[in-house]
Design a protein around this motif. Sequence first.
Motif, PDB file in Angstrom:
ATOM      1  N   LEU A  94       0.857  -1.186   0.000  1.00 12.55           N
ATOM      2  CA  LEU A  94       0.000   0.000   0.000  1.00 12.55           C
ATOM      3  C   LEU A  94       0.889   1.230   0.000  1.00 12.55           C
ATOM      4  CD1 LEU A  94      -2.736  -0.960   2.629  1.00 12.55           C
ATOM      5  CD2 LEU A  94      -2.829  -1.184   0.133  1.00 12.55           C
ATOM      6  N   LEU A  95       0.577   2.148  -0.907  1.00 14.70           N
ATOM      7  CA  LEU A  95       1.249   3.438  -0.960  1.00 14.70           C
ATOM      8  C   LEU A  95       0.238   4.503  -0.573  1.00 14.70           C
ATOM      9  CD1 LEU A  95       3.566   5.399  -1.824  1.00 14.70           C
ATOM     10  CD2 LEU A  95       2.542   5.354  -4.118  1.00 14.70           C
ATOM     11  N   LYS A  96       0.460   5.125   0.565  1.00 13.91           N
ATOM     12  CA  LYS A  96      -0.393   6.235   1.008  1.00 13.91           C
ATOM     13  C   LYS A  96       0.240   7.529   0.505  1.00 13.91           C
ATOM     14  CE  LYS A  96      -3.724   8.110   3.564  1.00 13.91           C
ATOM     15  NZ  LYS A  96      -5.160   7.906   3.306  1.00 13.91           N
ATOM     16  N   THR A  97      -0.460   8.227  -0.391  1.00 13.25           N
ATOM     17  CA  THR A  97       0.123   9.437  -0.956  1.00 13.25           C
ATOM     18  C   THR A  97       0.018  10.603   0.022  1.00 13.25           C
ATOM     19  OG1 THR A  97      -1.965   9.959  -2.080  1.00 13.25           O
ATOM     20  CG2 THR A  97      -0.320   8.726  -3.322  1.00 13.25           C
ATOM     21  N   LYS A  98       0.776  11.616  -0.241  1.00 18.53           N
ATOM     22  CA  LYS A  98       0.848  12.771   0.656  1.00 18.53           C
ATOM     23  C   LYS A  98      -0.500  13.501   0.680  1.00 18.53           C
ATOM     24  CE  LYS A  98       5.805  13.194   0.036  1.00 18.53           C
ATOM     25  NZ  LYS A  98       6.092  12.664   1.382  1.00 18.53           N
ATOM     26  N   PRO A  99      -0.854  14.123   1.796  1.00 16.63           N
ATOM     27  CA  PRO A  99      -2.196  14.710   1.932  1.00 16.63           C
ATOM     28  C   PRO A  99      -2.449  15.869   0.978  1.00 16.63           C
ATOM     29  CG  PRO A  99      -0.820  15.229   3.847  1.00 16.63           C
ATOM     30  CD  PRO A  99      -0.077  14.208   3.053  1.00 16.63           C
ATOM     31  N   ASN A 100      -1.384  16.557   0.546  1.00 18.49           N
ATOM     32  CA  ASN A 100      -1.545  17.704  -0.349  1.00 18.49           C
ATOM     33  C   ASN A 100      -0.548  17.598  -1.497  1.00 18.49           C
ATOM     34  OD1 ASN A 100      -3.491  19.208   1.378  1.00 18.49           O
ATOM     35  ND2 ASN A 100      -1.730  19.264   2.785  1.00 18.49           N
ATOM     36  N   PHE A 101      -0.826  18.316  -2.558  1.00 20.24           N
ATOM     37  CA  PHE A 101       0.100  18.340  -3.702  1.00 20.24           C
ATOM     38  C   PHE A 101       1.475  18.768  -3.207  1.00 20.24           C
ATOM     39  CE2 PHE A 101       2.145  20.292  -7.397  1.00 20.24           C
ATOM     40  CZ  PHE A 101       1.980  19.274  -8.331  1.00 20.24           C
ATOM     41  N   PRO A 102       2.511  17.947  -3.430  1.00 16.47           N
ATOM     42  CA  PRO A 102       3.796  18.197  -2.755  1.00 16.47           C
ATOM     43  C   PRO A 102       4.733  19.174  -3.456  1.00 16.47           C
ATOM     44  CG  PRO A 102       3.876  16.134  -3.959  1.00 16.47           C
ATOM     45  CD  PRO A 102       2.490  16.671  -4.160  1.00 16.47           C
ATOM     46  N   ASN A 103       4.348  19.702  -4.624  1.00 24.51           N
ATOM     47  CA  ASN A 103       5.239  20.585  -5.378  1.00 24.51           C
ATOM     48  C   ASN A 103       6.595  19.925  -5.633  1.00 24.51           C
ATOM     49  OD1 ASN A 103       3.651  22.940  -5.871  1.00 24.51           O
ATOM     50  ND2 ASN A 103       3.804  23.445  -3.688  1.00 24.51           N
ATOM     51  N   ALA A 104       6.555  18.649  -5.956  1.00 25.69           N
ATOM     52  CA  ALA A 104       7.770  17.893  -6.266  1.00 25.69           C
ATOM     53  C   ALA A 104       7.362  16.624  -7.014  1.00 25.69           C
ATOM     54  CB  ALA A 104       8.534  17.541  -4.994  1.00 25.69           C
ATOM     55  N   THR A 105       8.322  16.040  -7.698  1.00 23.33           N
ATOM     56  CA  THR A 105       8.147  14.694  -8.240  1.00 23.33           C
ATOM     57  C   THR A 105       9.200  13.799  -7.597  1.00 23.33           C
ATOM     58  OG1 THR A 105       9.536  15.243 -10.138  1.00 23.33           O
ATOM     59  CG2 THR A 105       7.152  15.426 -10.434  1.00 23.33           C
ATOM     60  N   PHE A 106       9.012  12.469  -7.731  1.00 24.52           N
ATOM     61  CA  PHE A 106       9.818  11.541  -6.943  1.00 24.52           C
ATOM     62  C   PHE A 106      10.270  10.374  -7.822  1.00 24.52           C
ATOM     63  CE2 PHE A 106       6.600  13.610  -4.419  1.00 24.52           C
ATOM     64  CZ  PHE A 106       7.321  14.149  -3.358  1.00 24.52           C
ATOM     65  N   LEU A 107      11.571  10.138  -7.826  1.00 19.31           N
ATOM     66  CA  LEU A 107      12.076   8.962  -8.526  1.00 19.31           C
ATOM     67  C   LEU A 107      11.748   7.706  -7.730  1.00 19.31           C
ATOM     68  CD1 LEU A 107      15.662   9.711  -9.921  1.00 19.31           C
ATOM     69  CD2 LEU A 107      13.571   9.293 -11.223  1.00 19.31           C
TER      70      LEU A 107
END
Length: 585
Positions: free
Chosen positions: A282-295
């Motif tokens: 399970l991947l729980k995404t961050k609560p708000n748009f993080p202003n970043a992308t992730f490798l």
Amino acid sequence: MGASFLPLPAFLGVLLLSCVTFCLLPEIALAKDTGLTRHYKFEIKLQNVTRLCHTKSIVTVNGLFPGPRIVAREGDRLLIKVVNHVQDNISIHWHGIKQLQSGWADGPAYVTQCPIQTGQSYVYNFTIVGQRGTLFWHAHISWLRSTLYGPIIILPRRNASYPFEKPHKGVPIIFGEWWNADPEAVISQALQTGGGPNVSDAYTINGLPGPLYNCSAKDTFKLKVKPNKTYLLRFINAALNDELFFSIANHTLTVVDVDAIYVKPFETKTLLITPGQTTNVLLKTKPNFPNATFLMTARPYVTGLGTFDNSTVAGILEYELPSGSPHSTLFIKKLPLFKPTLPPLNDTSFAANFTSKLRSLASPQFPANVPQKVDRHFFFTVGLGSSPCDQNQTCQGPNGTKFSASFNNISFALPTTALLQAHFFGQSNGVYKPDFPITPIIPFNYTGTPPNNTLVSNGTKVVVLPFNTSVELVVQDTSILGAESHPLHLHGFNFFVVGQGFGNYDPNKDPAKFNLVDPIERNTVGVPSGGWVAIRFLADNPGVWFMHCHLEIHTSWGLKMAWVVLDGKLPNQKLPPPPADLPKC
């Protein structure tokens, strides 16, 4: 064409056809009923594919790389017609499916079937019993699984719930490799010269190498998610020869299922997954748009002395822009890109710590039915060795020999007649011998100084088990030609990993530490480098069942054997006759 999915309404069939590549899908929409018969058609054909600025013709299912996904519910019956349009002989293995009384559909060439020859077809017919989660299918002859593989998604029965938070969406993430060369030529050359094979040119995520390789930025897998959602990521390691570490920058994963078996959930920043294993997280995404992308990256876990593909595959976790935001690709590209930190290539302590966290749910609904008594004990050594070079030939293996691999010093020779047919028709004489050694023929200090003689024996030997025999097998890695981790896969059964450790197994002390309460249940386990693993299973499935290392080079060198499980007395304990279209040798 994609996979055909005949029993569903037409609009759902169209949906499946349009989504056989690895887009995010609400998987529930694909399989609404239970106990259905689901039809697929796999057309084996050549397809031009370009990666790393290199175009080549590869063997595919339905022209797709990776191949189409199989989606079903627990309890469904699958009829999968495989039609071979290429020059290679083909067989398909449904990796991890228990194949209860359906051994004719298991797939390993010359074990349960002769391969499907050019212009021929075969219908694999089996029912999914007591499994839910992620498995995969792949070719099971030579090295053709380098391009012939795809996910098997098994949903719970209708109205059954997950023992964890219901995910917003699910997505398969399947690791593989890209070879600029023809993998069939690579293994052919290695077997001819006796040396180690050339390595792949890149690892892939869902067939895409990603931005860390030359000429590959456009071939990058992107996982697009929404904030504050839970995603079920279905990881599969379909690579030929490499165990892999995986991590997503600045995100934590919760492991909930391995090899289509629910586990006690635990959190981790990094996964370890061997060839042949699957892991649902399970991947729980961050609560708000993080202003970043992730490798999200994967690279090998290495224990052997041979060469390996020392590169890193990367995909990108990208958050969807909030509603009302300017939908600008340029905006996304300008966001900071965070990179994960993976363990060192040889981090065996991380590997041991990660595997120690895996535990079966062992709940009333999902019990861990570990055999508490053992009828037959086996002790197998596993590792590399050598074979004499052919006359008038120079070989590139140790001291001018050929590399070989073995269980209990027996390097398995595949017959030219399928073992299951020979067994079923009582024609095993001349095909195989039922005298596989149950312990090493010559004991030695397995993880100490190796013996001077590294030569192995060759033969087609099996272990014969009466129906319902409870088995305990200890597999001991050896230091001959270097200690190494071996992902061991057993066909036809799941098994319980009741113990593991480093050094030599001690039959007087180690069994006292076995976990017989909630050990992990799976179909593929990594034998620790310089250590041992103990598994238990109940031989309640009649047929002939392959067991081998899922490092493809080791299988090619002979690190494989077979168990013959005899029929029981009741009708539901007997292997039915072979289907009429079973391929002939």
